[in-house]
Enzyme design. Structure first.
Site, PDB file in Angstrom:
ATOM      1  N   HIS B 274     -27.541 -18.375  10.736  1.00 53.97           N
ATOM      2  CA  HIS B 274     -28.811 -18.014  11.386  1.00 53.97           C
ATOM      3  C   HIS B 274     -29.908 -18.992  10.997  1.00 53.97           C
ATOM      4  O   HIS B 274     -30.017 -19.390   9.841  1.00 53.97           O
ATOM      5  CB  HIS B 274     -29.204 -16.553  11.138  1.00 53.97           C
ATOM      6  CG  HIS B 274     -29.523 -16.193   9.721  1.00 53.97           C
ATOM      7  ND1 HIS B 274     -30.769 -16.405   9.169  1.00 53.97           N
ATOM      8  CD2 HIS B 274     -28.773 -15.617   8.763  1.00 53.97           C
ATOM      9  CE1 HIS B 274     -30.761 -15.962   7.918  1.00 53.97           C
ATOM     10  NE2 HIS B 274     -29.568 -15.490   7.643  1.00 53.97           N
ATOM     11  N   ASP B 286     -30.470 -19.087   2.400  1.00 54.77           N
ATOM     12  CA  ASP B 286     -30.388 -18.030   3.420  1.00 54.77           C
ATOM     13  C   ASP B 286     -31.239 -18.447   4.602  1.00 54.77           C
ATOM     14  O   ASP B 286     -32.405 -18.081   4.681  1.00 54.77           O
ATOM     15  CB  ASP B 286     -30.850 -16.717   2.801  1.00 54.77           C
ATOM     16  CG  ASP B 286     -30.618 -15.527   3.686  1.00 54.77           C
ATOM     17  OD1 ASP B 286     -29.937 -15.673   4.708  1.00 54.77           O
ATOM     18  OD2 ASP B 286     -31.133 -14.440   3.354  1.00 54.77           O
ATOM     19  N   GLU B 320     -32.268 -13.128  12.516  1.00 54.33           N
ATOM     20  CA  GLU B 320     -31.275 -12.306  11.818  1.00 54.33           C
ATOM     21  C   GLU B 320     -31.959 -11.378  10.834  1.00 54.33           C
ATOM     22  O   GLU B 320     -31.613 -10.209  10.707  1.00 54.33           O
ATOM     23  CB  GLU B 320     -30.277 -13.220  11.073  1.00 54.33           C
ATOM     24  CG  GLU B 320     -29.125 -12.479  10.369  1.00 54.33           C
ATOM     25  CD  GLU B 320     -29.408 -12.095   8.924  1.00 54.33           C
ATOM     26  OE1 GLU B 320     -28.612 -11.343   8.343  1.00 54.33           O
ATOM     27  OE2 GLU B 320     -30.439 -12.526   8.355  1.00 54.33           O
ATOM     28  N   GLU B 321     -32.943 -11.940  10.111  1.00 48.86           N
ATOM     29  CA  GLU B 321     -33.530 -11.202   8.981  1.00 48.86           C
ATOM     30  C   GLU B 321     -34.196  -9.905   9.415  1.00 48.86           C
ATOM     31  O   GLU B 321     -34.248  -8.954   8.645  1.00 48.86           O
ATOM     32  CB  GLU B 321     -34.531 -12.090   8.232  1.00 48.86           C
ATOM     33  CG  GLU B 321     -33.925 -13.345   7.600  1.00 48.86           C
ATOM     34  CD  GLU B 321     -32.967 -13.045   6.449  1.00 48.86           C
ATOM     35  OE1 GLU B 321     -32.687 -11.872   6.173  1.00 48.86           O
ATOM     36  OE2 GLU B 321     -32.481 -14.014   5.826  1.00 48.86           O
ATOM     37  N   ASP B 348     -23.123 -17.074   5.962  1.00 51.05           N
ATOM     38  CA  ASP B 348     -24.426 -16.522   5.569  1.00 51.05           C
ATOM     39  C   ASP B 348     -24.321 -15.816   4.219  1.00 51.05           C
ATOM     40  O   ASP B 348     -25.030 -14.862   3.945  1.00 51.05           O
ATOM     41  CB  ASP B 348     -24.936 -15.544   6.652  1.00 51.05           C
ATOM     42  CG  ASP B 348     -26.330 -15.021   6.350  1.00 51.05           C
ATOM     43  OD1 ASP B 348     -27.090 -15.726   5.650  1.00 51.05           O
ATOM     44  OD2 ASP B 348     -26.649 -13.901   6.791  1.00 51.05           O
ATOM     45  N   HIS B 419     -33.937 -13.899  -0.495  1.00 52.70           N
ATOM     46  CA  HIS B 419     -35.243 -13.428   0.018  1.00 52.70           C
ATOM     47  C   HIS B 419     -36.380 -13.639  -0.969  1.00 52.70           C
ATOM     48  O   HIS B 419     -37.277 -12.799  -1.064  1.00 52.70           O
ATOM     49  CB  HIS B 419     -35.161 -11.936   0.401  1.00 52.70           C
ATOM     50  CG  HIS B 419     -34.165 -11.628   1.470  1.00 52.70           C
ATOM     51  ND1 HIS B 419     -33.935 -10.357   1.922  1.00 52.70           N
ATOM     52  CD2 HIS B 419     -33.346 -12.424   2.196  1.00 52.70           C
ATOM     53  CE1 HIS B 419     -33.011 -10.387   2.872  1.00 52.70           C
ATOM     54  NE2 HIS B 419     -32.635 -11.626   3.044  1.00 52.70           N
TER      55      HIS B 419
END
Lengths: 490, 490
Positions: B274, B286, B320-321, B348, B419
């Site tokens: 992503h 990420d 995606e997130e 991912d 994150h």
């Protein structure tokens, strides 16, 4: 000392000294039982949490530091310790204030900074914010090799990497002055750490004489590397806003408390730590752990009614972080008593799983420390005596030949937390802190309780000068070598 | 599959399939040489650094994400890939804005927060700042057991600890709604991470229907534990300021690019990642790593003139997130072609040291994947096939029985960075990324190049239905057991 010498010396200590040290075995067991099975269990952790949660960070010059010092003296008095006192010290009052940094070109990106201690701010810039291009260097040598014109008015970013604390600290200490000498407007220093999770590490910096004082802050490893990559692609411009200010010095105190020795009250074993911290994190590892195992050492002995032959003195130095201010004052006030200082010990290198006591002194003294640490072999590693006993606040005592010690512990991850917001209770383990307490308390007690005091350079041990057993051992070794050689020649 | 079955099956694949797979050996070597000795060396790392440094974080709804998507499509076109396209998707536009939190009693202490994705702000509070007491819980059950009156108007702090991502994620996802149902004014969630250095971890949260939408942010492990301790000593009051806002949906795109297969162009092997990230950190782990090994897979094959028999399709999902938005749109747009999707793979889960390809599918398909991964045994671990091939953006394909794969890698430290601001190039290793590139590129190529396509449930493998060898093996095993048992009975 080599293994060969140890073998020949058989420990080297007179049996009477060994017997005297070993007579403390039951006392060490009482201390251990109190900490692991009695009221002392997790007491260090609970007290440390209560203290650091309640006060938070305790930076030099702040009211919080002084209130926490008063609190600590009240705790010491409530434990019925002797001669609880605060020895006055003038300390710096530097405050970081609001601070931020952002890359404004080639694109916008905010990033974390922490001004370094004693840094000036950017108050004199237009709107209080400095805007300038950066120049990234990986060493002082690279900076030196540049034309002044290429550095003039720029923000020098030091991306020095990690090769141990000793490699990085000079950049934190002197990076600003080195950059200023080349005409830089400000300096940013890669945090002195082996590993960060976008965690900046502050610390003290020192402006050199006759050099412009420019703003200086640390940045994360992540951003130092990012700015390095960016600067190799083209010009990078930053805005830097720092409201750091130094106010007039404030009154502070080194904290003293004693258990007066039963036989040699004038002879003193000093154990200590520093009570101040940086203004980020909670000052738990640096140096709450040291403070609280030292407090525990005093209170456990007092509560168990254990009075060593010599005086045991707790010293909690103030304003260590901003230039060993309390330690220097303490040394000046007490250096004329140095003959009576048996050993000066500080725990300021973490309270991770203990390995024993680090020690700096003569080989004979080390033999004696090793004999003591055999009593604690359940909680130590190897001989139980680490290579170096040096610690920030005991440096001046070490320099004049007083034996020094520290808590030798498994602090390989110390620089994960050092001078950061991550210096919190989360990194502290209650069981491990108990182990540290046992080692610190027991070692301090026995060092203060042996008939033979820990010798220093030129001093005899147990009535026999230290040189004699060494001479005997060397002679014996020589004879043995000749004997072995001649047998081989047959 | 049990070891016993494997033994009896002796690999189970028809020799012609094994031979066909092994015929790719030289191609895998060419890919490996290109990456380790040729122009491909460190190319993934350099491209990833250039892209993430240039664009920075790429959150759904931002202009930066859309510009980075355009940039990526230009890169794909410049590599002469087929059918480079952007498939339109409407995506959320949530922005955190300015945010801060401070404990105002029993003392002042600022702390870090990161609003969770889709959270409302505190705009409706007096001066835009919420002030309330906290109540700390360690589980949903503890919250449920409380009287509503004790929760009403408070800030619920979830200090749920770490017991794997699966344990913590429900608190991040649903903590706000659970707190709101009890009348809470806001919720703070302990970051879902095994280790932080005062590093907050954001992530998406989901408001439940018919429940008040209250502000929700994550806090560090350090502060969750701190607030927990503080709240056990007495009332704790916080101020919470969050300017988070959700704007109308924006236009975005899933990125598509292909290498059209030479023999079965309608059959598709999908590899992807992503392109969006959170707005903290640089979106390197990420999912920049996944994006760039996928880009490398396509460009390496193109540059080496390697065209597999089936079509290889790159898909870079958007948003995606914030709820797998791109993945859902892609599934809706292409589910009618699902019979032609041989395998759908996403990277991912980090690009740490590769272990191989994670796979979810039938046992027969797994046998085939294992045979492919034998070609890569220099870069893999064990069979080279991990237990699960699941990945966020491939979930809907997996649900309808399409085989799915991922990059199986040594991602034990994944949740150090997930994150957070620490998701930066510093955590990425150029040599390791090359290894991931080799595994990802080679696996994708061979999966697309075998005559036998990877079977799915109920499909035959190599002309023999998958059930047959299993029946034979079970029958043989049964006979063997009876034989052994009867011998023992003798």
């Amino acid at each position: 000392m080599s293994g060969f010498n140890q073998l020949l010396l058989g420990g080297g200590l007179k049996q009477s000294i060994v017997d005297d040290i070993n007579s403390n075995k039951d006392t060490v067991q009482r201390i251990t039982d109190y900490v692991q099975k009695g009221q002392g269990k997790h007491q260090a952790y609970e007290r440390l949490a209560n203290f650091t949660d309640f006060w938070g960070p305790r930076i030099s010059g702040s009211k919080v530091l002084e209130d926490s010092i008063t609190d600590m003296m009240n705790i010491l008095r409530s434990e019925n310790l002797d001669n609880v006192d605060g020895e006055p010290v003038k300390v710096p009052d530097w405050r970081r204030g609001t601070e931020w940094a952002t890359m404004v070109s080639p694109r916008e990106q905010d990033f974390e900074i922490l001004a370094l201690g004693s840094s000036v701010g950017t108050q004199n810039e237009t709107g209080g914010t400095l805007e300038a291009e950066i120049i990234v260097v990986t060493s002082f040598e690279e900076l030196e090799s540049m034309n002044d014109a290429d550095v003039l008015g720029k923000i020098v970013v030091f991306n020095q990497g990690w090769d141990g604390y000793g490699h990085g600290k000079p950049y934190r200490d002197l990076g600003a002055s080195a950059a200023a000498k080349k005409g830089a407007a400000a300096a940013l220093i890669q945090s002195v750490a082996d590993f960060t999770l976008y965690t900046p590490h502050t610390g003290q910096q020192v402006y050199q004489d006759n050099t412009a004082q420019i703003p200086v802050a640390c940045i994360t490893i992540e951003d130092a590397e990012f700015l390095n990559r960016m600067s190799h692609r083209g010009p990078v411009k930053l805005q830097l806003h720092m409201e750091a200010v130094t106010y007039p010095e404030k009154d502070s105190y080194n904290i003293i408390a004693e258990i007066i020795g039963s036989e040699y009250p004038d002879q003193v074993v000093v154990i200590g730590a520093h009570i101040d911290s940086w203004d980020v994190g909670m000052g738990v590892m640096d140096d709450g752990g040291g403070v609280f195992i030292t407090l525990q050492a005093m209170t456990i002995l007092k509560r168990l009614g254990l009075t060593p032959k010599r005086t045991l003195r707790l010293v909690l130095w103030t304003a260590e972080e901003e230039g060993l201010i309390g330690a220097k004052a303490y040394f000046e006030a007490h250096k004329n008593e140095s003959d009576n200082f048996v050993i000066v010990m500080e725990s300021d290198g973490g309270t991770f799983t203990p390995r024993g006591i680090g020690f700096s002194g003569t080989d004979d003294a080390r033999m004696m420390i090793e004999a003591v640490m055999k009593l604690l072999s359940d909680f130590t590693q190897g001989t139980g005596v680490g290579e170096s006993g040096s610690s920030p606040d005991t440096g001046e005592w070490e320099a004049i030949g007083v034996p020094v010690g520290n808590l030798w512990n498994a602090n390989e991850n110390y620089f994960y937390y050092h001078h950061t917001h991550a210096d919190s209770m989360t990194m502290m383990d209650a069981d491990v802190l108990d182990l540290c307490t046992i080692v610190w308390t027991s070692a301090a007690y026995v060092f203060a309780n042996t008939d033979q005091r820990i010798p220093r350079e030129g001093e005899s041990i147990g009535g026999t000068t230290a040189l004699v057993p060494n001479c005997i051992s060397i002679t014996l070794a020589f004879c043995l070598m000749i004997l072995l050689k001649s047998r081989h020649d047959l």
